[in-house]
Design a protein around this motif. Structure first.
Motif: not given
Length: 684
Positions: A132-133, A155-156, A240-246, A252-255
Motif C-alpha cells: 500500500v502506498g 493498493w494506492d 522518521q519522516y520517511a517512516a511516517e508516510d509508510a 489508512i488502507y483497511p479504513r
DNA sequence: GAAGAGAGCGCC
DNA sequence: AAAGGGCGCTCTCTTC
C-alpha cells in the motif's frame, strides 16, 4: 522436465543456503512500534526473513528520491520531472500484523544507495500481500529504476480516494447558477481547496482519524530529499519522516477499504483501478520516442510560414496580431464584414467561420492560413526539452484525471496531438508501432448500459452507423443496396452514415434539436422532426435516457458498470449540464472501465513479447513491440480488448480495428506521410 | 505582476 | 434561459 531459465541456479542457491543454516525465529517485540534503519545487506536480509515469518496482512511503503536531471520549467510555473532520471534514496516499509482488533506495525527504512540490496528487496516485493502506498507511481518508478519487479498486489490510497470522490470537485461547479453570493464564494473556495489538498496524505490522515506526527514539517522534509547531497548521511528527521508516510498508508488502507465497500466500489478498486495504477505507471515509465529531426523541421517550417503570413497581415491589413479577438473585431468592423461572424450575440473569428467566408475578403483567407499553421501544435509535443535521459518523452499520464474515470495526459498533452503529427512518434530500432482500436465502443456500451435491444443488434452487426442509415434513410436507399457487404455500404453511403454518427454522438452528449439545427444549418423544426424520428428507432434507449437523468439526480450520482460513481456537488433541481453528464458518465466511464481492464491484462501479457504500451487512447492501445512479434502482439491486443468488453457486457460482440501498416511510426490508418506532406505544403 | 476568464482548438 | 459529454494548452485581455 526442462526448467525455465534461471530456476536451476535459484534452486541450487537455495539448497546451499538451506544446508548452511535454517532461519531462527525473530522477536517481534524488537521491531514492533519502532523504526529500524537498514543500511547494509545483512540488515536487509534480516528484515525480509522477519517479514516471511510473521502473519503480515499488508505492507505500507513509501520512497524518497531525487532526480538526476533538473525539471523542465513549463508555463504557469509547472515543472516536468524526467522519470527516467529518478534517483531512489530511501524505501520505507511498514508491515501490518493483525493483533487484538488492531495492528502491530513493524517499520523499516532502507537506504537505497547501498549496493547489493536488490535481491533482498526483490524477495520482499514478492510477498503475496497488498503493498500500500500513497500515489504509488513514484514508488514503482523507484523500484524499476533499481531493477526490482513490482509486487503483484498493490493498493494506492491516492487512487482510492480519488475514485471515491469523483464529480463533486468538477470545475463546472465552480460557477453555480441560481446560487447566492455567499454560496458561490464558498463553493469556489472549497473546490479549489479540494483540488489542491484533499488528496494529500495528510488530508487522508485527518479524514480517517490517523495520527500524523510530522504534518508541519512535511514540506520542508520532502524538499530536503530533492536538494540533498546524493551521498550525504540521512538525518534522523529524514528517517522518521520517511517512516511516517509508510506507516500512515498502512493504517489508512483497511479504513479506506471499508469506505470503498460502503460505496459499492471495492470490487472495482480491486479488479480495475488498483491494477491500473501499475499499468499506468508503466506506460509513463515506458514513454515514447520522438523523431527529433522531424520535430525540429516542423517547428522551423511553422515559424517560417507564420512570419511571412504575419508580415503580410500587418502590411496589407494593419492586423498586428491575428490571435487578438479585439484586433480582428476592429478590422472587420472597419471593413464592414463584422456581421459575417455574428454568433450567439457575440462575434466568433474561429477557424470554421474564417474558412466559410475566405472568398469574401483576401484578409480572411490569410487569417485562415495563419490560424491553421499556428494551431498545429499547442500540445507541447514539439518541445524537445521534454526528451528524458533515456531518449524518450514521458508525458504525465494522470489516472482518473477526468471525473468520468478517463485518463488525461499532460507535459506534453499526448492525447491531444493532432492526427497529422502522429508520425513524429517513432520506435526503437528493431521495433514496430501498432494500434488496436475498439470500433464505436461507446455506442455499444450505451446500448448495453441503457438496455436497448435494437441498438445492441445494430452494434453487433459490425457497423452501427450503416445499420442506422439503412433504417433511417430507407427511402433514399435502393432495396438492392441494403444487402451490400458492410464495407461496401459504408463507402457508398458514407454521407448518410456520417449523419447517423452525428445524431448518435449528439444523443450521448445530450445535444438538443437546437444544437443539431445550428450544427447542420437546418431549421429547428426540421431538426426536431429528424431528432424524434431518430430516437423513434430506439424506444428503449429513449425512455432510459429520460428516466436516468432524473433518477440519478435524486440519488446524487451516476455509476459505471463496475461501480465507479460520479457525484453531484449539490442536490436540488438538475441543471442542463448535470442532466447531460449523469446520462453520459455511465457510458464514457464504463467504456473506460473495460478499457483499463484490457490494459491491465496487456501490461502483464506483453512482457513475454518484450512489448509495451505506449499510449492508452480512450478506446485504442498504441503499442511498441519487436517487429518479429508485432502481428502476434496486435492479435493478442485485439483478443484482450474484445474479451474485456464481454466481461461486463456479454451481449456485445465488439469489432476491433488493427493498424500495423507502416509500423516505423505511429500514424492514422497507415498514413505515415502526413508530417512530410505538411512540411512540403502546410496548407494542403 | 499574478491570476482568472474567455476564446479557440487539438484529441476521444 | 440556454441549447454537446470528457479533457489540456496557449494566447489575449481584464481585474485585483
Amino acid at each position: 522436465m526442462e526448467l525455465l531459465a534461471g530456476w536451476k541456479e535459484r534452486i541450487n542457491a537455495a539448497s546451499v543456503a538451506a544446508s548452511e543454516s535454517l532461519p531462527l525465529p525473530q522477536t517481534p517485540a524488537f521491531y514492533a512500534g519502532a523504526v529500524t534503519f537498514v543500511e547494509n545487506t545483512e540488515a536487509a536480509a534480516r528484515m525480509v526473513e522477519f517479514a516471511r515469518q510473521r502473519p503480515i496482512s499488508h505492507i505500507g511503503i513509501d520512497t524518497e528520491f531525487t532526480y538526476a536531471r533538473p525539471p523542465v520549467l513549463l508555463s504557469r510555473g509547472t515543472r516536468a520531472y524526467d522519470p527516467s532520471s529518478i534517483a531512489p534514496l530511501m524505501l520505507s516499509v511498514s508491515m501490518a500484523e493483525p493483533h487484538d482488533g488492531g495492528y502491530h506495525a513493524y517499520t523499516f527504512v532502507v537506504d537505497l544507495r547501498v549496493d547489493g540490496l536488490v535481491p533482498a528487496l526483490q524477495e520482499l516485493m514478492r510477498l503475496p500481500v497488498p503493498f500500500v502506498g500513497h500515489f504509488l507511481k513514484v514508488e514503482l518508478f523507484c523500484l524499476w529504476q533499481l531493477g526490482i519487479a513490482e509486487p503483484n498486489i498493490t493498493w494506492d490510497t491516492w487512487a482510492g480516494e480519488r475514485s471515491l470522490g469523483l464529480g463533486a470537485t468538477h470545475p463546472g461547479y465552480r460557477l453555480p447558477e441560481n446560487a447566492d453570493g455567499i454560496d458561490a464564494t464558498r463553493a469556489k473556495e472549497e473546490s479549489a481547496e479540494d483540488d489542491e489538498f484533499s488528496l494529500r496524505l495528510t488530508a487522508l490522515c485527518r479524514r480517517y482519524g490517523v495520527p500524523y506526527e510530522m504534518a508541519d514539517e512535511k514540506d520542508r522534509l520532502q524538499r530536503s530529499f530533492l536538494d540533498m547531497d546524493r551521498n550525504g548521511k540521512f538525518s534522523e528527521a529524514q528517517i522518521q519522516y520517511a517512516a511516517e508516510d509508510a506507516k500512515a498508508a498502512a493504517v489508512i488502507y483497511p479504513r479506506q477499504v471499508l469506505r470503498a465497500v460502503c460505496a459499492g466500489a471495492n470490487h472495482r478498486l480491486e479488479s480495475i483501478e488498483m491494477p491500473w495504477v501499475r499499468t499506468n505507471a508503466r506506460i509513463e515509465w515506458n514513454g515514447l520516442r520522438l523523431d527529433a529531426d522531424r520535430v525540429r523541421a516542423v517547428s522551423e517550417a511553422r515559424e517560417r510560414h507564420l512570419k511571412v503570413l504575419e508580415a503580410r497581415l500587418e502590411r496589407e491589413y494593419g492586423i498586428k496580431n491575428f490571435r487578438s479577438h479585439t484586433q480582428l473585431y476592429r478590422f472587420f468592423d472597419e471593413s464592414g464584414l463584422l456581421d459575417l461572424f455574428r454568433k450567439k450575440g457575440t462575434y466568433s473569428f474561429d477557424r470554421k467561420n474564417l474558412k466559410l467566408f475566405r472568398e469574401r475578403h483576401s484578409a480572411i483567407s490569410l487569417l485562415y492560413a495563419a490560424r491553421r499553421i499556428y494551431d498545429l501544435d499547442k500540445t507541447g509535443m514539439l518541445d524537445l526539452r521534454l526528451v528524458g535521459a533515456d531518449g524518450r518523452v514521458h508525458p504525465q499520464h494522470r489516472q482518473l484525471g477526468a471525473h468520468t474515470g478517463r485518463q488525461t495526459t499532460t507535459a506534453p498533452n499526448l492525447l491531444g496531438l493532432p492526427k497529422a503529427l502522429r508520425p513524429l512518434c517513432i520506435c526503437d530500432p528493431g521495433n514496430g508501432i501498432g494500434e488496436v482500436d475498439l470500433s464505436q465502443i461507446e455506442v455499444g456500451v450505451a446500448a448495453a448500459v441503457y438496455g436497448d435491444a435494437v441498438l445492441i443488434a445494430m452494434f453487433n452487426s459490425g457497423d452501427v452507423y450503416s445499420e442506422m442509415a439503412k433504417v433511417f434513410y430507407r427511402d433514399l436507399i435502393p432495396p438492392a443496396d441494403l444487402g451490400l457487404p458492410v464495407k461496401a455500404f459504408k463507402k457508398k453511403y458514407s454521407h448518410l452514415r456520417d449523419r447517423m454518427k452525428v445524431f448518435t454522438l449528439g444523443i450521448m452528449y445530450g445535444m438538443t434539436p437546437y444544437g443539431i439545427a445550428a450544427l447542420n444549418g437546418i431549421s429547428v423544426l426540421e431538426a426536431r422532426q429528424q431528432w424524434a424520428r431518430f430516437l423513434g428507432m430506439f424506444p428503449a434507449l429513449k425512455r432510459a435516457l429520460r428516466e436516468s437523468a432524473v433518477l440519478y439526480g435524486y440519488r446524487g450520482y451516476s455509476v459505471t458498470v463496475s461501480g465507479l460513481r460520479r457525484y453531484r456537488a449539490s442536490s436540488g433541481a438538475l441543471s442542463k449540464w448535470e442532466g447531460n453528464w449523469l446520462v453520459n458518465h455511465p457510458v464514457q466511464g464504463s467504456a473506460a472501465d473495460v478499457f483499463k481492464l484490457a490494459g491491465n491484462r496487456l501490461d502483464r501479457l506483453y512482457q513475454q513479447f518484450g512489448a509495451r504500451i505506449v499510449l492508452p487512447f480512450h478506446d485504442a492501445f498504441v503499442f511498441e513491440a519487436p517487429l518479429c512479434h508485432l502481428h502476434a502482439v496486435a492479435e493478442l491486443t485485439a483478443v484482450e480488448m474484445k474479451h474485456a468488453v464481454q466481461i461486463y457486457f456479454p451481449c456485445l460482440d465488439p469489432q476491433v480495428e488493427i493498424n500495423v501498416k507502416n509500423p516505423e511510426c505511429w500514424n492514422k490508418d497507415g498514413d505515415a506521410g502526413s508530417v512530410d506532406r505538411w512540411l512540403l505544403d502546410p496548407l494542403a
